[in-house]
Design a protein around this motif. Structure first.
Motif, PDB file in Angstrom:
ATOM      1  N   VAL A 145      -8.771  12.272  -9.703  1.00  0.00           N
ATOM      2  CA  VAL A 145      -7.517  11.526  -9.647  1.00  0.00           C
ATOM      3  C   VAL A 145      -7.700  10.305  -8.750  1.00  0.00           C
ATOM      4  O   VAL A 145      -8.071  10.429  -7.584  1.00  0.00           O
ATOM      5  N   VAL A 146      -7.461   9.129  -9.326  1.00  0.00           N
ATOM      6  CA  VAL A 146      -7.587   7.877  -8.590  1.00  0.00           C
ATOM      7  C   VAL A 146      -6.287   7.095  -8.773  1.00  0.00           C
ATOM      8  O   VAL A 146      -5.900   6.776  -9.899  1.00  0.00           O
ATOM      9  N   ILE A 147      -5.625   6.819  -7.669  1.00  0.00           N
ATOM     10  CA  ILE A 147      -4.426   5.997  -7.702  1.00  0.00           C
ATOM     11  C   ILE A 147      -4.912   4.572  -7.555  1.00  0.00           C
ATOM     12  O   ILE A 147      -5.357   4.157  -6.492  1.00  0.00           O
ATOM     13  N   THR A 148      -4.887   3.838  -8.666  1.00  0.00           N
ATOM     14  CA  THR A 148      -5.583   2.560  -8.728  1.00  0.00           C
ATOM     15  C   THR A 148      -4.754   1.368  -8.304  1.00  0.00           C
ATOM     16  O   THR A 148      -5.319   0.342  -7.939  1.00  0.00           O
ATOM     17  N   ASP A 149      -3.461   1.446  -8.378  1.00  0.00           N
ATOM     18  CA  ASP A 149      -2.629   0.279  -8.142  1.00  0.00           C
ATOM     19  C   ASP A 149      -1.249   0.687  -7.671  1.00  0.00           C
ATOM     20  O   ASP A 149      -0.644   1.586  -8.240  1.00  0.00           O
ATOM     21  N   ASP A 150      -0.755   0.001  -6.669  1.00  0.00           N
ATOM     22  CA  ASP A 150       0.651   0.091  -6.319  1.00  0.00           C
ATOM     23  C   ASP A 150       1.309  -1.081  -7.019  1.00  0.00           C
ATOM     24  O   ASP A 150       1.046  -2.231  -6.689  1.00  0.00           O
ATOM     25  N   LEU A 151       2.116  -0.797  -8.029  1.00  0.00           N
ATOM     26  CA  LEU A 151       2.721  -1.859  -8.820  1.00  0.00           C
ATOM     27  C   LEU A 151       4.000  -2.399  -8.182  1.00  0.00           C
ATOM     28  O   LEU A 151       4.598  -3.328  -8.702  1.00  0.00           O
ATOM     29  N   GLY A 152       4.421  -1.798  -7.056  1.00  0.00           N
ATOM     30  CA  GLY A 152       5.675  -2.204  -6.441  1.00  0.00           C
ATOM     31  C   GLY A 152       6.845  -1.556  -7.165  1.00  0.00           C
ATOM     32  O   GLY A 152       6.677  -0.867  -8.161  1.00  0.00           O
ATOM     33  N   ASP A 153       8.035  -1.773  -6.661  1.00  0.00           N
ATOM     34  CA  ASP A 153       9.238  -1.203  -7.289  1.00  0.00           C
ATOM     35  C   ASP A 153       9.144   0.302  -7.497  1.00  0.00           C
ATOM     36  O   ASP A 153       9.668   0.824  -8.479  1.00  0.00           O
TER      37      ASP A 153
ATOM     38  N   THR B 249       0.833  -1.193   0.000  1.00  0.00           N
ATOM     39  CA  THR B 249       0.000   0.000   0.000  1.00  0.00           C
ATOM     40  C   THR B 249       0.874   1.251   0.000  1.00  0.00           C
ATOM     41  O   THR B 249       1.868   1.315   0.717  1.00  0.00           O
ATOM     42  N   LEU B 250       0.482   2.218  -0.796  1.00  0.00           N
ATOM     43  CA  LEU B 250       1.221   3.482  -0.846  1.00  0.00           C
ATOM     44  C   LEU B 250       0.953   4.297   0.406  1.00  0.00           C
ATOM     45  O   LEU B 250      -0.185   4.382   0.870  1.00  0.00           O
ATOM     46  N   ALA B 251       1.988   4.938   0.908  1.00  0.00           N
ATOM     47  CA  ALA B 251       1.849   5.821   2.062  1.00  0.00           C
ATOM     48  C   ALA B 251       1.043   7.052   1.671  1.00  0.00           C
ATOM     49  O   ALA B 251       1.016   7.461   0.503  1.00  0.00           O
TER      50      ALA B 251
END
Length: 138
Positions: A76-84, A2-4
Motif C-alpha cells: 500500500v502506497v499513498i502516492t498523493d495528497d490531492l487536497g480537499d 502532507t497527510l498526517a
C-alpha cells in the motif's frame, strides 16, 4: 499538503478492510469501505465501471462461487495528497480461488475523507497477467 500520520494509518487500514468484508461475505457493510457513489472500474475483467455500492454488491453476488475465497492486499502506497480531503492510493492485490489458483492485480484508488472517516470513492482494478507488465529487453 502532507497527510498526517493518523490519516495514513487510517487509509492503510481502509484498504486492508476490502478483503475482510468480501471474504466474510459482509456485503451489507460495504459503506464502511466505499462512498455510496463509488465508481469501481473492473474494465480489465470485461465488466466496465460499476456505479455505486449497490452495483458493487450485486456484481459480487452475481459472480457467486467464481469470487476469490481470499483477497489479500499488500504494498500500500499513498502516492498523493490531492487536497480537499482526497488522496491517491496504489496497492497490490492477490486473489486466491477455491481451486487454489491465484491472480494478481493492482488497485488504483482515490480515497476521500467523509464524516470523519476515509472511504474509497474510485477504484480501478488492473489485472497483472504478464511479467514486468510486458516490458522486454528487445
Amino acid at each position: 499538503m502532507t497527510l498526517a500520520t493518523e490519516d495514513r494509518l487510517a487509509i492503510a487500514e481502509l484498504i486492508s478492510l476490502h478483503g475482510h468484508l468480501f471474504d466474510d461475505g459482509r456485503l451489507d457493510e460495504l459503506t464502511e469501505l466505499f462512498t455510496e457513489d463509488v465508481v469501481y472500474d473492473v474494465s480489465a475483467f470485461g465488466q466496465g465501471e460499476l456505479a455505486g455500492v449497490a452495483a458493487v454488491r450485486d456484481a459480487a453476488l452475481a459472480l457467486g462461487a467464481r469470487n476469490p475465497v481470499a483477497h489479500h492486499v499488500t504494498n500500500v502506497v499513498i502516492t498523493d495528497d490531492l487536497g480537499d480531503g482526497r488522496a491517491r492510493v496504489r496497492s497490490k492485490g492477490l486473489g486466491v480461488m477455491a481451486d487454489g489458483r491465484c491472480g494478481s492485480v493492482t488497485y488504483e484508488d482515490v480515497v476521500v475523507r467523509r464524516d470523519g472517516g476515509w472511504r474509497i470513492a474510485r477504484r480501478r482494478v488492473e489485472a497483472r497477467r504478464v511479467p514486468l507488465n510486458g516490458v522486454t529487453g528487445a
